[in-house]
Every structure is written in C-alpha cells, then in structure tokens.
Design a protein around this motif. Structure first.
Motif, short mmCIF file in Angstrom:
data_model
loop_
_atom_site.label_atom_id
_atom_site.label_comp_id
_atom_site.label_asym_id
_atom_site.label_seq_id
_atom_site.Cartn_x
_atom_site.Cartn_y
_atom_site.Cartn_z
N VAL A 67 68.84 49.09 24.47
CA VAL A 67 68.22 50.52 24.29
C VAL A 67 68.75 51.37 25.11
O VAL A 67 69.24 51.24 26.18
N PHE A 68 68.75 52.59 24.50
CA PHE A 68 69.51 53.87 25.22
C PHE A 68 68.92 55.00 24.72
O PHE A 68 68.61 55.17 23.47
N SER A 69 68.73 55.87 25.57
CA SER A 69 67.94 57.13 25.01
C SER A 69 68.58 58.32 25.69
O SER A 69 69.33 58.48 26.77
N GLY A 70 68.47 59.46 25.00
CA GLY A 70 68.78 61.04 25.84
C GLY A 70 67.81 61.63 25.26
O GLY A 70 66.64 61.29 24.78
N ASN A 71 68.05 63.03 25.57
CA ASN A 71 67.05 64.21 25.24
C ASN A 71 66.49 64.25 23.98
O ASN A 71 65.23 64.40 23.66
N ASP A 72 67.31 63.93 23.01
CA ASP A 72 66.86 64.30 21.60
C ASP A 72 67.37 63.11 20.62
O ASP A 72 67.30 62.99 19.40
N TYR A 73 67.41 61.92 21.23
CA TYR A 73 67.39 60.46 20.52
C TYR A 73 67.18 59.20 21.30
O TYR A 73 67.06 59.57 22.31
N LEU A 196 62.14 45.06 22.46
CA LEU A 196 60.99 45.78 22.40
C LEU A 196 60.43 46.29 23.83
O LEU A 196 59.75 47.34 24.03
N ALA A 197 60.45 45.29 24.86
CA ALA A 197 59.88 45.48 26.16
C ALA A 197 60.80 46.54 26.86
O ALA A 197 60.27 47.66 27.50
N ASP A 198 62.10 46.68 26.41
CA ASP A 198 62.93 47.71 27.10
C ASP A 198 62.64 49.06 26.56
O ASP A 198 62.47 50.08 27.26
N LEU A 199 62.16 49.16 25.32
CA LEU A 199 61.85 50.41 24.55
C LEU A 199 60.75 50.84 25.02
O LEU A 199 60.46 52.07 25.43
N HIS A 200 59.50 49.94 25.18
CA HIS A 200 58.45 50.28 25.69
C HIS A 200 58.33 50.86 27.19
O HIS A 200 57.66 51.66 27.62
N ALA A 201 59.37 50.07 27.90
CA ALA A 201 59.49 50.65 29.33
C ALA A 201 60.31 51.82 29.68
O ALA A 201 60.51 52.36 30.83
N LEU A 202 60.57 52.65 28.55
CA LEU A 202 61.42 53.74 28.82
C LEU A 202 60.67 54.80 29.66
O LEU A 202 59.15 54.92 29.28
N MET A 207 59.85 61.60 21.83
CA MET A 207 59.67 60.86 20.47
C MET A 207 58.81 59.83 20.83
O MET A 207 58.25 59.14 19.79
N LEU A 208 58.32 59.38 21.86
CA LEU A 208 57.65 58.22 21.95
C LEU A 208 56.17 58.68 22.88
O LEU A 208 55.96 58.70 23.91
#
Length: 317
Positions: A67-73, A196-202, A207-208
C-alpha cells in the motif's frame, strides 16, 4: 494488451473504444482495466503520465501486498485467484485518483469481466466516487475468494467421506496435493488480508472517508474470517493424512503378522523335512513300511495344531 475504459456518469455505464485521452471529471468517473506484459504496462503508464516512482512500484516483481499513498492518489497491490486450483496467484494493482480508478494485472490469470457486466446491467447505484468503485471491486475479490473457499471445502469433505468409508480407497498423494493447493490458497488469503489491513490503517486520507473506511473494515474482517476458516481445512487434511498413514501402517502390520504366523507353522515342518533329508546310513524310520505316511500325517497334524493354537491366541485378528 487487453484494455477496457469505462465511464460512470449519473448512473449511466459507457464503455469507450480506446483509453487514449480518457479522463475522469467531476461528474464522470473513469475506470481503466488493463492486462498485459510488463513492457505493455510500462508503455501504458507512461502514456497516462504516471510518475516514475509509482511505475516502479506497479512493475515491481514483488509478490506480497503493498500500500502506498500520496496527496492525490492511493496505490494498493493484492494477490488474487480466479479458481482455487490455480497454481499461482496473480498480483492486481489498484491506483486510485480523485475521479479515476486504474486496475492493472501483468498476467491473464484474473479479469473483471463479471464486474463490468454487472455495471453494464445497471448496478451502479452505490458507486458515486472512485473510492466507491474501489470498494465494489475489492468486495468482488472477496466474493471470488469465498467461492474458492467453498470449492476447497467441498473437496476436503469429499476426501473425508472417502476416508471414513471403509470400502473407499484414496491415496496419500491425493490428500497431499489437495493440502498443497489449499496452503497456496491460505497464503493468498492472508496476503490479501494484510493488504486490506494496511489500506485501512492509512492515516486519514481525502479519498478514504469514514464511510469508506467502515466498508473497508467489513471487507477486511470478512477476509480475515475466510483465511482462518481455510487454515482449518489444512488442519483437517493433515488429520486425514495421519489417519491414512495409520490405516496403511495397520495393513502393513497385519501382513507382517500373517507372514509371521505362516513362518511359525512351517518352521517345524521345515525342521522335520531337514532331519529326514539327511543321508545317514542308519535311520530306522526310512526302513519302516509306513514311515512316509506317518511322517506326512504327523506334519499335517502339527500344522493344524499350530494353526488352531495361534488362532485362539488372536494372531489372525
């Protein structure tokens, strides 16, 4: 390369003929579903002007979830299987933008044909944003996992019936092959859960939303429950394997016992045969008219006596 471009606007599903130039807008959601080789995906990502560091993550040879995230993605990679007997899982990558979702798969082991068909039939009421589409696609992956689990459980139950049936014969290799396949399934389910756990823990992300996180938590919990139940199938197959090995050992012991009984019966007879096979000049019984018949009768009586004695002692059970 297989590519599908779908737009969702005001509950209307439209499939575009080409992905070139397709963009999502405030009132139009874009979904790009792409399958191809690493070179084809690299070319596609360059055309979409995806930043190089994101391209490297998408095209990485890693098989574990990320899982990786930025300001717009938001980027999510998880493993998937279309069927439970599929030898190797494929990695599916989701790239989530404001009004755009890109799904990428380097292999042809998985596709979203069923999901596109559902959207084409008008099942778009709950999809109003890119995060809603992501939740719908993740939910469909969990449903596929459930179907794979049901197939694996049915196979395990069939093997159990064969083993429990006294007349049923099943090889250890069949159980080993099934356990190996289900072990692969367990690994895929656990990796999917970790993603899924990593995404939920962001950390809170634009966007979430809270509603999306709640749905994501439900999907995560369902996948966790599924992984635990699948692990129980592995335990059950291990028990079946031990039972088969125990039965096989019993059969081997029974055969050895029968051979031991036969050896015990024929050993005295062999001794008698050996004694009267010696070539001595003076052996009184050899000159007796009924010596041959008496010896045979004695050997038969001795064999019957030993047979009855050993049978009473339970050596033939």
């Amino acid at each position: 390369m297989k590519q599908h471009a779908i737009t969702l606007a005001h509950g209307t599903y439209t499939e575009l003929k080409d992905t070139e130039g397709a963009k999502g807008t405030e009132d139009k959601l874009l979904w790009l579903d792409i399958q191809g080789t690493s070179e084809e995906l690299t070319h596609f990502l360059k055309e979409r002007q995806i930043p190089p560091f994101l391209r490297r993550r998408v095209l990485s040879s890693q098989r574990f979830p990320s899982v990786f995230s930025g300001n717009d993605y938001v980027l999510l990679s998880v493993p998937a299987r279309k069927t439970w007997v599929q030898k190797r899982s494929v990695s599916i990558t989701f790239i989530l933008f404001a009004q755009e979702v890109i799904t990428l798969c380097r292999d042809e082991g998985y596709n979203f044909d069923g999901e596109r068909k559902q959207l084409a039939e008008g099942d778009t009421a709950s999809i109003r944003s890119a995060s809603d589409l992501l939740i719908a696609l993740l939910d469909s992956l969990v449903e596929t996992n459930i179907c794979n689990f049901i197939e694996a459980r049915s196979q395990t139950e069939n093997l159990s019936l064969h083993v429990d049936n006294a007349s049923g014969k099943i090889s250890e290799q069949t159980i080993l092959d099934t356990r190996r396949q289900i072990n692969h399934l367990v690994n895929q389910f656990e990796d999917f859960f970790y993603g899924l756990a990593d995404l939920h823990a962001l950390t809170p992300h634009a966007m979430l939303s809270d509603a999306v996180r709640e749905k994501l938590r439900d999907i995560r919990d369902a996948q966790n429950h599924l992984a635990k139940n699948t692990l129980r199938l592995v335990t059950r197959l291990s028990e079946l394997l031990q039972h088969c090995q125990f039965v096989l050992q019993q059969q081997t012991d029974q055969r050895l016992r029968q051979l031991t009984v036969l050896s015990a019966i024929f050993m005295p007879l062999t001794l008698i045969t050996g004694v009267y096979g010696m070539n001595f000049a003076y052996m009184p019984e050899t000159g007796w008219r009924y010596g041959y018949y008496a010896t045979l009768a004695g050997m038969v009586w001795l064999a019957i006596f030993l047979w009855i004695t050993l049978k009473r002692k339970g050596w033939f059970r």
